[in-house]
Design an enzyme around this catalytic site. Structure first.
Site, PDB file in Angstrom:
ATOM      1  CB  CYS A 194      65.990  25.564  41.715  1.00  0.00           C
ATOM      2  SG  CYS A 194      65.736  23.846  41.219  1.00  0.00           S
ATOM      3  CB  ALA A 244      71.037  25.117  43.830  1.00  0.00           C
ATOM      4  CD  GLU A 245      70.413  30.303  38.515  1.00  0.00           C
ATOM      5  OE1 GLU A 245      70.781  31.086  37.626  1.00  0.00           O
ATOM      6  OE2 GLU A 245      69.496  29.476  38.367  1.00  0.00           O
ATOM      7  CB  THR A 246      71.579  32.141  45.647  1.00  0.00           C
ATOM      8  OG1 THR A 246      70.279  32.548  45.211  1.00  0.00           O
ATOM      9  CG2 THR A 246      72.215  33.246  46.468  1.00  0.00           C
TER      10      THR A 246
END
Length: 129
Positions: free
Chosen positions: A49, A52-54
């Site tokens: 996660c 993915a968020e980065t």
């Protein structure tokens, strides 16, 4: 290349995340499995996660443009298989780019090209203060 790879004590550096390619439409990066595992030696779902968020936030910031910022407001992830060694590579692809919201789908694969995780991130875009 994104300023994400610049020096500084940020989460992405602690996790070994490297941005390989970055545009508002598509961001590619990778992260080592080692050091980002849960107690059983499997890639931690939270690490996926963060990757993915980065990447999604990087794309959203590029989409937002100068003088604006992107703030993640929702993330979901489905973990398809485990990874125990090597690196995982993620590709974030913009699926919506508006003035106030940007949404990215992020596909994370292992060194053999097998899908490990599929995530979706929505960022709010606003003027920098």
């Amino acid at each position: 290349m994104s300023s994400m790879n610049a020096a500084g004590d940020h989460l992405h550096r602690r996790m070994g995340i490297e941005i390989l390619e970055a545009s508002a439409e598509r961001v590619v990066g990778r992260m080592p499995v080692e050091g980002n595992t849960q107690p059983f030696g499997l890639l931690h779902g939270g690490a996926s996660c963060v990757l993915a968020e980065t990447l999604g936030s990087t794309g959203a910031a590029l989409h937002a443009g100068a003088g604006r910022i992107a703030v993640g407001i929702e993330i979901s992830a489905t973990h398809h298989r485990s990874a125990t060694s090597g690196h995982v590579t993620a590709v974030a692809t913009r699926v919506h780019g508006g003035r106030t919201l940007a949404t990215y789908e992020i596909e994370i694969t292992d060194d053999l090209g097998r899908r490990v995780c599929t995530a979706r991130l929505t960022c709010m875009l606003r003027d920098a203060e």
